[in-house]
Design a protein around this motif. Structure first.
Motif, PDB file in Angstrom:
ATOM      1  N   ARG A 183      22.210 -16.541  81.537  1.00 33.44           N
ATOM      2  CA  ARG A 183      23.078 -17.088  82.583  1.00 33.44           C
ATOM      3  C   ARG A 183      22.828 -18.585  82.761  1.00 33.44           C
ATOM      4  O   ARG A 183      23.764 -19.374  82.942  1.00 33.44           O
ATOM      5  N   ILE A 184      21.569 -18.990  82.722  1.00 39.62           N
ATOM      6  CA  ILE A 184      21.223 -20.404  82.907  1.00 39.62           C
ATOM      7  C   ILE A 184      21.901 -21.272  81.847  1.00 39.62           C
ATOM      8  O   ILE A 184      22.583 -22.261  82.168  1.00 39.62           O
ATOM      9  N   PHE A 185      21.746 -20.897  80.571  1.00 36.64           N
ATOM     10  CA  PHE A 185      22.281 -21.755  79.513  1.00 36.64           C
ATOM     11  C   PHE A 185      23.800 -21.678  79.422  1.00 36.64           C
ATOM     12  O   PHE A 185      24.444 -22.634  78.984  1.00 36.64           O
ATOM     13  N   THR A 186      24.377 -20.567  79.876  1.00 39.16           N
ATOM     14  CA  THR A 186      25.832 -20.483  79.969  1.00 39.16           C
ATOM     15  C   THR A 186      26.339 -21.423  81.063  1.00 39.16           C
ATOM     16  O   THR A 186      27.296 -22.177  80.860  1.00 39.16           O
ATOM     17  N   ARG A 187      25.690 -21.400  82.230  1.00 39.36           N
ATOM     18  CA  ARG A 187      26.090 -22.276  83.323  1.00 39.36           C
ATOM     19  C   ARG A 187      25.884 -23.751  82.989  1.00 39.36           C
ATOM     20  O   ARG A 187      26.645 -24.615  83.452  1.00 39.36           O
ATOM     21  N   LEU A 188      24.872 -24.044  82.188  1.00 41.19           N
ATOM     22  CA  LEU A 188      24.643 -25.425  81.787  1.00 41.19           C
ATOM     23  C   LEU A 188      25.732 -25.946  80.859  1.00 41.19           C
ATOM     24  O   LEU A 188      25.847 -27.151  80.642  1.00 41.19           O
ATOM     25  N   GLY A 189      26.531 -25.035  80.313  1.00 41.93           N
ATOM     26  CA  GLY A 189      27.632 -25.437  79.437  1.00 41.93           C
ATOM     27  C   GLY A 189      27.201 -25.742  78.017  1.00 41.93           C
ATOM     28  O   GLY A 189      27.890 -26.493  77.310  1.00 41.93           O
ATOM     29  N   LEU A 190      26.099 -25.120  77.564  1.00 44.17           N
ATOM     30  CA  LEU A 190      25.557 -25.408  76.244  1.00 44.17           C
ATOM     31  C   LEU A 190      25.861 -24.289  75.261  1.00 44.17           C
ATOM     32  O   LEU A 190      25.916 -23.109  75.632  1.00 44.17           O
ATOM     33  N   LYS A 191      26.043 -24.646  74.001  1.00 39.79           N
ATOM     34  CA  LYS A 191      26.149 -23.669  72.932  1.00 39.79           C
ATOM     35  C   LYS A 191      24.730 -23.313  72.504  1.00 39.79           C
ATOM     36  O   LYS A 191      23.971 -24.191  72.076  1.00 39.79           O
ATOM     37  N   PHE A 192      24.388 -22.018  72.618  1.00 39.07           N
ATOM     38  CA  PHE A 192      23.010 -21.633  72.349  1.00 39.07           C
ATOM     39  C   PHE A 192      22.955 -20.292  71.632  1.00 39.07           C
ATOM     40  O   PHE A 192      23.937 -19.547  71.574  1.00 39.07           O
ATOM     41  N   LYS A 193      21.788 -19.998  71.077  1.00 41.65           N
ATOM     42  CA  LYS A 193      21.558 -18.741  70.387  1.00 41.65           C
ATOM     43  C   LYS A 193      20.175 -18.232  70.768  1.00 41.65           C
ATOM     44  O   LYS A 193      19.224 -19.015  70.901  1.00 41.65           O
ATOM     45  N   VAL A 194      20.054 -16.917  70.927  1.00 42.39           N
ATOM     46  CA  VAL A 194      18.772 -16.281  71.249  1.00 42.39           C
ATOM     47  C   VAL A 194      18.194 -15.714  69.962  1.00 42.39           C
ATOM     48  O   VAL A 194      18.872 -14.959  69.257  1.00 42.39           O
TER      49      VAL A 194
END
Length: 567
Positions: A183-194
């Motif tokens: 949720r944090i990295f989605t709200r930050l507006g970043l493209k990310f991968k776990v």
């Protein structure tokens, strides 16, 4: 905020010592200034971005049920000794003595401190689960601090620690944090991968990293295009391409090859007209000061994390050239596995190869026809190489794809590593004393700012998601008096009244300089109010990320902006 009252020392030229784009742009945009190697001051524009990241992290941690604390940055050696990490952590731990000659360190992490609190305050199974977190500066004495904020010695971090009664309860806490991080990295507006990751010096049974995808990322990620498997290459399991079988009776005798002045695999491959895969590299390491040799195929890279974990070593470094000469009798580049007075560790891929070319432990000498099984039976064989192109997913067998990422979050299942060592125990329902089961969850708050810039930039400067941009919109009058100024000021004040984080550029500068600054510092929207536009009852709105400019009716501009910002 009126820019005439704001401290924003932007730079036109890129500082010579700034290597990566985030470091360059953070300096140019007036986000940071260097104080010492790996140590930076945050200026107002950069601090606003940092605080926005911090706010989102704090909101989601609170939402997940974690409770905020603030722990000391200076930590006594005794608690690190009780966990066994005073020597194991390595040279990144900055140790010092106070005036009474007591040993302390600057905290690079806080497992020991939080476990000390738990062992003093948590008594019963009824007191758990507990998840405590803080957002605080850390210090790690990096051997090569570089890339600005990306790998600094001092940095802002969120670290959380969970305490549970058993593995099942700890797993619930772990996956709760996993969801919170997403949720944090989605709200930050970043493209990310776990991705699956190695636990490193923190320890624990398994862990996941949260990676911001960027071409400049230090970490390489192997991911499967068909299923959900993804891992840092240091951790990745893989199905290696099948190796052809061979008849042991057809093994060749070892033959000496004269290789004058030829040290690297690339030079050998060219000189002998053979592929790099025909060679084996023998690398000499010191593990906690003791020498060893490690072998991988010529076209592969050794996974130092795998080797370090196999050895359970606190410190693993490549031997210096003079040490290599003393240990092997040959200059660097001619090391081989035969007749070494040290343990030899061999990547499993080499064990299935019938013929190898290896170093001869003498200047200008290599050996061909070497076979691991026959000629080095005492070696320890294990998977020691990094995953590579052509390797396949361990779950479904599809060939991996690769991308680069920047680690911004890491979560760990610690188990009882610290609680058992430090005596953090509780009484269960049967009245028995048991060690608490722990988890650890970190986010590099300051590193997120650099990672976001690595992901979002162009030739004009920084492109940040609105959620973490220093200001959401800057309103610019094209003159500092008359109707353009009054109209711009009215729009600005109305935006502030609606809770929009707006800036007002009332500096006595040329419009071109103002435009460049707004793009350099990463403000998502720019509203320009000029005399020519007002003659048509229009104002100009530019979208920084899309590069699009539209003209809006003055009557509808305010509502359009609010709609754009979803306010």
């Amino acid at each position: 905020m009126k820019f005439s009252q704001f401290f924003m020392p932007t730079l036109k030229e890129t500082p010579a010592d700034a290597e990566v784009i985030s470091h360059q742009l953070m300096l140019r945009a007036g986000y940071i200034r260097k104080l010492a190697t790996g140590i930076f001051s945050w200026l107002p524009m950069g601090l606003k971005v940092l605080q926005k990241v911090e706010s989102i992290v704090r909101q989601e941690m609170n939402r997940a049920g974690a409770l905020e604390v603030l722990l000391p940055g200076v930590q006594p050696a005794e608690i690190w000794e009780s966990s066994g990490r005073w020597t194991f952590y390595g040279k990144e731990l900055l140790r010092f003595q106070d005036r009474h000659n007591h040993n302390y360190c600057l905290g690079p992490t806080h497992e020991e401190v939080i476990t000390d609190i738990a062992r003093r305050e948590i008594r019963s199974y009824r007191d758990m689960p507990v998840n405590l977190y803080q957002i605080q500066n850390k210090f790690r004495d990096e051997v090569r601090p570089r890339f600005g904020i990306m790998r600094a010695r001092e940095f802002l971090m969120k670290d959380a620690y969970s305490f549970d009664v058993n593995d099942d309860a700890s797993a619930k806490s772990y996956w709760n944090m996993h969801a919170a991080y997403s949720r944090i990295f989605t709200r930050l507006g970043l493209k990310f991968k776990v991705v699956e990751a190695d636990s490193g010096a923190i320890g624990g049974s398994f862990s996941h990293e949260f990676m911001v995808l960027a071409k400049s990322g230090e970490d390489l990620i192997a991911s499967c295009p068909a299923c959900d498997y993804a891992a840092n290459v240091e951790k990745a399991s893989f199905q290696a391409p099948p190796m052809p079988s061979f008849n042991p009776q057809l093994l060749k005798e070892i033959n000496k090859l004269s290789t004058p002045g030829i040290r690297t695999i690339e030079e050998l491959a060219s000189f002998l007209n053979k592929p790099a895969s025909a060679f084996a590299k023998t690398l000499i390491y010191l593990a906690d000061g003791k020498p060893l040799a490690a072998m991988v195929r010529g076209d592969r890279e050794l996974n130092e994390i795998k080797l370090k974990n196999l050895l359970n070593a606190a410190d693993l470094v490549l031997a210096a050239p003079n040490a290599i000469f003393e240990l092997t009798g040959a200059p660097q580049g001619f090391s081989g596995p035969l007749n070494l007075a040290m343990p030899v560790y061999v990547d499993s891929e080499l064990a299935s190869m019938p013929f190898l070319i290896v170093g001869g432990n003498a200047k200008d000498l290599h050996l061909e026809g070497f076979n691991i099984t026959r000629d080095l039976p005492q070696a320890t064989v294990a998977s020691l190489r990094l995953v590579a192109e052509g390797d396949s997913c361990p779950k479904c067998g599809r060939v991996f794809t690769f991308a680069r990422g920047i680690e911004v979050g890491h979560i760990f299942r610690l188990g009882t590593k610290y609680s058992a060592a430090m005596g953090a125990e509780y009484l269960n329902q049967e009245g028995e004393s048991k060690p608490m089961v722990m988890g650890c969850y970190g986010i590099g708050v300051s590193r997120i700012v650099a990672a976001a810039i690595e992901q979002g930039n162009d030739e004009n400067g920084i492109i940040l998601p609105p959620a973490i941009a220093p200001f959401t919109i800057v309103v610019m009058p094209m003159s500092l008096e008359g109707k353009p100024f009054d109209t711009a000021l009215d729009i600005y004040e109305r935006l502030l009244a609606q809770g929009v984080e707006a800036a007002f550029d009332d500096r006595d500068l040329r419009p071109g300089n103002k435009f460049k600054d707004s793009e350099l510092v990463g403000i998502p929207y720019r509203l320009v109010v000029g005399a020519k536009g007002l003659e048509k009852n229009q104002v100009e709105l530019k979208d920084r990320a899309r590069g699009e400019t539209i003209w809006l009716s003055l009557d509808s501009a305010f509502e359009h902006i609010l709609g754009l910002l979803k306010i």
